[in-house]
Design a protein around this motif. Structure first.
Motif, mmCIF file in Angstrom:
data_model
loop_
_atom_site.group_PDB
_atom_site.id
_atom_site.type_symbol
_atom_site.label_atom_id
_atom_site.label_comp_id
_atom_site.label_asym_id
_atom_site.label_seq_id
_atom_site.Cartn_x
_atom_site.Cartn_y
_atom_site.Cartn_z
ATOM 1 N N ILE A 18 -6.994 -12.093 -1.397
ATOM 2 C CA ILE A 18 -6.297 -11.425 -0.291
ATOM 3 C C ILE A 18 -4.903 -10.995 -0.746
ATOM 4 C CG2 ILE A 18 -5.308 -11.766 2.008
ATOM 5 C CD1 ILE A 18 -7.635 -13.668 2.595
ATOM 6 N N GLY A 19 -4.226 -11.882 -1.483
ATOM 7 C CA GLY A 19 -2.887 -11.536 -1.963
ATOM 8 C C GLY A 19 -2.901 -10.329 -2.882
ATOM 9 N N TYR A 20 -3.812 -10.288 -3.840
ATOM 10 C CA TYR A 20 -3.899 -9.144 -4.754
ATOM 11 C C TYR A 20 -4.253 -7.854 -4.018
ATOM 12 C CZ TYR A 20 -3.845 -12.448 -8.670
ATOM 13 O OH TYR A 20 -3.503 -13.415 -9.579
ATOM 14 N N THR A 21 -5.103 -7.975 -2.990
ATOM 15 C CA THR A 21 -5.495 -6.785 -2.220
ATOM 16 C C THR A 21 -4.303 -6.200 -1.484
ATOM 17 O OG1 THR A 21 -7.746 -7.657 -1.972
ATOM 18 C CG2 THR A 21 -7.057 -5.942 -0.417
ATOM 19 N N LEU A 22 -3.385 -7.055 -1.032
ATOM 20 C CA LEU A 22 -2.195 -6.562 -0.339
ATOM 21 C C LEU A 22 -1.148 -6.022 -1.314
ATOM 22 C CD1 LEU A 22 -1.862 -9.413 2.309
ATOM 23 C CD2 LEU A 22 -2.326 -7.000 2.793
ATOM 24 N N ILE A 23 -1.065 -6.616 -2.496
ATOM 25 C CA ILE A 23 -0.032 -6.222 -3.457
ATOM 26 C C ILE A 23 -0.387 -4.935 -4.198
ATOM 27 C CG2 ILE A 23 1.108 -6.915 -5.609
ATOM 28 C CD1 ILE A 23 0.874 -9.827 -4.594
ATOM 29 N N LEU A 24 -1.642 -4.783 -4.576
ATOM 30 C CA LEU A 24 -2.076 -3.655 -5.406
ATOM 31 C C LEU A 24 -2.665 -2.562 -4.519
ATOM 32 C CD1 LEU A 24 -3.816 -5.769 -8.193
ATOM 33 C CD2 LEU A 24 -1.498 -4.813 -8.230
ATOM 34 N N PRO A 25 -1.975 -1.432 -4.388
ATOM 35 C CA PRO A 25 -2.433 -0.372 -3.469
ATOM 36 C C PRO A 25 -3.850 0.095 -3.760
ATOM 37 C CG PRO A 25 -0.201 0.063 -4.225
ATOM 38 C CD PRO A 25 -0.704 -1.075 -5.045
ATOM 39 N N TRP A 26 -4.165 0.309 -5.050
ATOM 40 C CA TRP A 26 -5.502 0.793 -5.379
ATOM 41 C C TRP A 26 -6.583 -0.190 -4.951
ATOM 42 C CZ3 TRP A 26 -8.296 -2.400 -8.502
ATOM 43 C CH2 TRP A 26 -7.590 -3.296 -9.306
ATOM 44 N N ARG A 27 -6.245 -1.500 -4.982
ATOM 45 C CA ARG A 27 -7.227 -2.511 -4.584
ATOM 46 C C ARG A 27 -7.435 -2.489 -3.066
ATOM 47 N NH1 ARG A 27 -8.228 -8.337 -7.264
ATOM 48 N NH2 ARG A 27 -9.466 -9.277 -5.613
ATOM 49 N N PHE A 28 -6.347 -2.308 -2.322
ATOM 50 C CA PHE A 28 -6.493 -2.213 -0.869
ATOM 51 C C PHE A 28 -7.327 -0.996 -0.499
ATOM 52 C CE2 PHE A 28 -5.231 -0.504 3.236
ATOM 53 C CZ PHE A 28 -5.412 -1.610 4.061
ATOM 54 N N GLU A 29 -7.064 0.144 -1.127
ATOM 55 C CA GLU A 29 -7.812 1.362 -0.814
ATOM 56 C C GLU A 29 -9.292 1.195 -1.140
ATOM 57 O OE1 GLU A 29 -6.833 3.997 0.857
ATOM 58 O OE2 GLU A 29 -4.950 2.902 1.150
ATOM 59 N N ARG A 30 -9.570 0.558 -2.261
ATOM 60 C CA ARG A 30 -10.971 0.340 -2.638
ATOM 61 C C ARG A 30 -11.677 -0.541 -1.604
ATOM 62 N NH1 ARG A 30 -11.951 -2.759 -8.161
ATOM 63 N NH2 ARG A 30 -11.341 -4.507 -6.815
ATOM 64 N N PHE A 31 -10.965 -1.582 -1.146
ATOM 65 C CA PHE A 31 -11.533 -2.483 -0.144
ATOM 66 C C PHE A 31 -11.761 -1.739 1.168
ATOM 67 C CE2 PHE A 31 -10.588 -5.928 3.115
ATOM 68 C CZ PHE A 31 -11.849 -6.505 3.039
ATOM 69 N N ALA A 32 -10.768 -0.959 1.592
ATOM 70 C CA ALA A 32 -10.899 -0.216 2.845
ATOM 71 C C ALA A 32 -12.030 0.808 2.766
ATOM 72 C CB ALA A 32 -9.575 0.475 3.175
ATOM 73 N N ASN A 33 -12.130 1.484 1.635
ATOM 74 C CA ASN A 33 -13.212 2.466 1.473
ATOM 75 C C ASN A 33 -14.579 1.793 1.548
ATOM 76 O OD1 ASN A 33 -11.367 4.540 1.149
ATOM 77 N ND2 ASN A 33 -11.403 4.457 -1.089
ATOM 78 N N ARG A 34 -14.668 0.617 0.940
ATOM 79 C CA ARG A 34 -15.942 -0.098 0.976
ATOM 80 C C ARG A 34 -16.299 -0.493 2.402
ATOM 81 N NH1 ARG A 34 -20.902 -0.447 -0.480
ATOM 82 N NH2 ARG A 34 -21.704 -2.561 -0.836
#
Length: 583
Positions: A74-90
């Motif tokens: 969860i922390g990495y998803t909030l810190i790394l923009p590309w990771r948040f976008e990938r999660f949201a897209n999924r």
């Protein structure tokens, strides 16, 4: 939905808790993911790139690491923009359009809660001058975790995270008694469940575990529409699951030779062996099996009783059959092999005092030393409550705070009662769900005693912790061995305790069919693979002593604590090992 947008299945051991009203706060909560029984009780072994999964076996999972990794993810998803976008897209590919601002806010709130819980628990342990023991792969300190969830976390203010009563901080205990996830086949028929023979009633056992994995419960204060002990537990489903595991009554067959368990049953060596035809590592020497059967009768029968599925054993020693209501050696002690309660038969698992069997005592300490403070607003008096509701016959306890296990039994019982009130259950439905067994303590552990004080005799509560043995069907698939997982293979279990491995790696699912258990290190000082648990038997809670065959004494009445029989020869060990594979 079409195939592209179909919901993805959850991993084994996870399920969705449908949204509802939080019984503690009255606020609505959305769908959540939580753990099921399968998370801890799904076995899995691998051999030569073949993977075999079996229901009800001990899982090779590290739940503490799962918790840590979820927080980091969860922390990495909030810190790394590309990771948040990938999660949201999924998520959008599965759910359709989502509110990304709300998604980020929800993730931030979840991370804040995780951080706050970690900071609070670290602070509590530091204040006590202790630290958690490493549970590692394949183990969990379930009892202490349940105690922390029910008697500490449940009292936290949902907004501030504070406690209304500072004495409740003392209810938080470190994880110091990790044990292997037990196999659960046959368990519905055991008179006493758990390694320490601590639970009689199956609904209490399963409901207590549900509370331990964060089912919601109101333990703080009653409010309109939110009575004390209201919970999110789905008790009717829990009762139904137990019946599925139980299967039909094995005693419906008139003849002992036709009796068998038919709910959740143990995996058979032969079924795995068929996957590896021609592989000598999986072969069984039938000549040794016959010798091993005699050795089992001589050295294992007293505690583990007759094998569940061995017609040859029953034919050779018909009066010692597992399925006989009475065995001669138990009748001589005034014990039955099977006990009938309310029209149901339960297998009377053998119990031994902890100091006699000699295995690690940390688990037994949880039941006999841990105490919890209970706010007066709960109206709980465990000894009085259990005696009144169930006629448990508990003697008075001089301590101000009750024993944890009795408090837990009381809370779970009242949670079940509240569920029945909320669901307007009929008396017949209540009785069917509760089953015929009481919510009472083990009388071998919680003893009544008489003491004299100031010239007056008084009844007091005395304690003698026990560990219970279970039938050994499927034992080949339950490594590592002993209740705390301190012995990697069955071959090592049959060695004198001083010759067992002092360290080994846990976490790999690779299976050793020759020694029957975990694939172990070539040398004791070798390092395990990265990410695995290095199990060191010298650490607290990790003792591999006890349950040992050693010395020359053949009279079991004269054996020292921790020794259950004379040392076996190499040939005898191999023969007994061959036989245990067949169970």
């Amino acid at each position: 939905m079409d195939g592209e947008h179909a919901r993805q299945p959850l991993p084994v051991g996870f399920a969705i808790l449908k949204g509802g009203i939080d019984p503690a706060t009255g606020a609505f909560y959305e769908d959540q993911i939580g753990l099921t029984c399968a998370a801890c009780h799904t076995g899995h072994l691998e051999y030569k790139n073949v993977s075999i999964r079996f229901d009800g076996g001990p899982a090779m999972v590290n739940l503490g690491e799962v918790e840590r990794v979820i927080g980091l993810s969860i922390g990495y998803t909030l810190i790394l923009p590309w990771r948040f976008e990938r999660f949201a897209n999924r998520l959008e590919s599965i759910e359709g359009r989502i509110d990304r601002k709300k998604l980020r806010s929800d993730l931030e709130l979840a991370l804040q809660k995780i951080k706050a819980q970690k900071t609070a628990s670290d602070g509590l342990l530091a204040g006590q001058g202790v630290a958690d023991l490493d549970e590692g792969f394949g183990r969990l300190d379930a009892l202490n975790r349940i105690g922390n969830q029910v008697f500490y976390t449940s009292f936290l203010d949902p907004v501030t995270g504070e406690l209304s009563d500072p004495l409740l901080k003392g209810n938080f205990a470190r994880n110091d008694a990790p044990v292997s996830f037990p196999p659960i086949w046959d368990t519905p028929y055991f008179l006493w469940a758990q390694y320490d023979a601590s639970v009689l009633n199956e609904l209490v056992r399963n409901s207590g575990e549900a509370l331990g994995v964060s089912a919601k419960i109101n333990m703080r204060a009653p409010a309109p529409g939110r009575p004390l002990f209201e919970s999110s537990i789905h008790l009717s489903d829990i009762a139904r699951f137990e019946e599925l595991l139980r299967g039909t009554d094995p005693f419906s067959s008139a003849e002992a030779s036709g009796r068998k368990f038919n709910g959740l049953v143990a995996p058979r060596w032969k079924d795995a062996q068929d996957r590896f035809k021609g592989d000598p590592a999986w072969s069984i020497d039938e000549t040794l099996v016959e010798k091993g059967r005699d050795l089992y009768r001589s050295h294992c029968f007293e505690c583990h009783r007759g094998p569940v599925n061995d017609p040859a054993f029953d034919a050779k020693w018909p009066e010692d059959s597992f399925w006989k209501p009475e065995n001669p050696d138990r009748s001589a002690k005034g014990e039955k092999n099977w006990v009938e309660i309310g029209g149901r038969r339960y297998f009377n698992v053998a119990q031994l005092p902890v100091n006699v069997i000699g295995t690690d005592h940390q688990q037994s300490n949880v039941l006999t030393t841990r105490r919890v403070h209970l706010p007066e607003a709960l109206g709980l008096n465990p000894i009085d409550d259990l005696n009144k509701a169930w006629g448990c016959g508990l003697s008075a306890d001089r301590a101000a705070d009750p024993l944890f296990v009795l408090a837990l039994m009381d809370v779970v019982g009242k949670t079940i009662d509240q569920w029945n009130v909320a669901n307007n259950s009929s008396e017949q439905a209540k009785q069917q769900m509760w089953g015929p067994r009481k919510n009472c303590q083990n009388p071998r552990v919680y003893l009544g005693a008489r003491v004299s004080r100031n010239g007056k005799d008084k009844d007091v509560l005395a304690l003698e912790p026990q560990y219970r043995a279970r039938p050994l069907d499927g034992v080949w698939a339950t490594a590592p061995y002993l209740h705390n997982g301190s012995v990697p293979t069955l071959k090592d279990m049959l060695l004198p305790q001083g010759r067992r491995p002092s360290s080994f790696c846990v976490g790999s699912r690779k299976f050793d069919p020759v020694n029957v258990g975990l694939v172990t290190k070539a040398r004791a000082n070798d390092a395990g693979a990265a990410g695995l648990t290095d199990f060191n038997v010298s650490l607290l809670g990790n003792s591999n002593r006890g349950h040992s065959f050693e010395g020359n004494e053949t009279d079991i009445r004269r054996l020292p604590p921790g020794v259950i029989g004379p040392e076996l020869s190499d040939t005898d060990r191999r023969a007994l090992l061959e036989y245990l594979k067949t169970l």
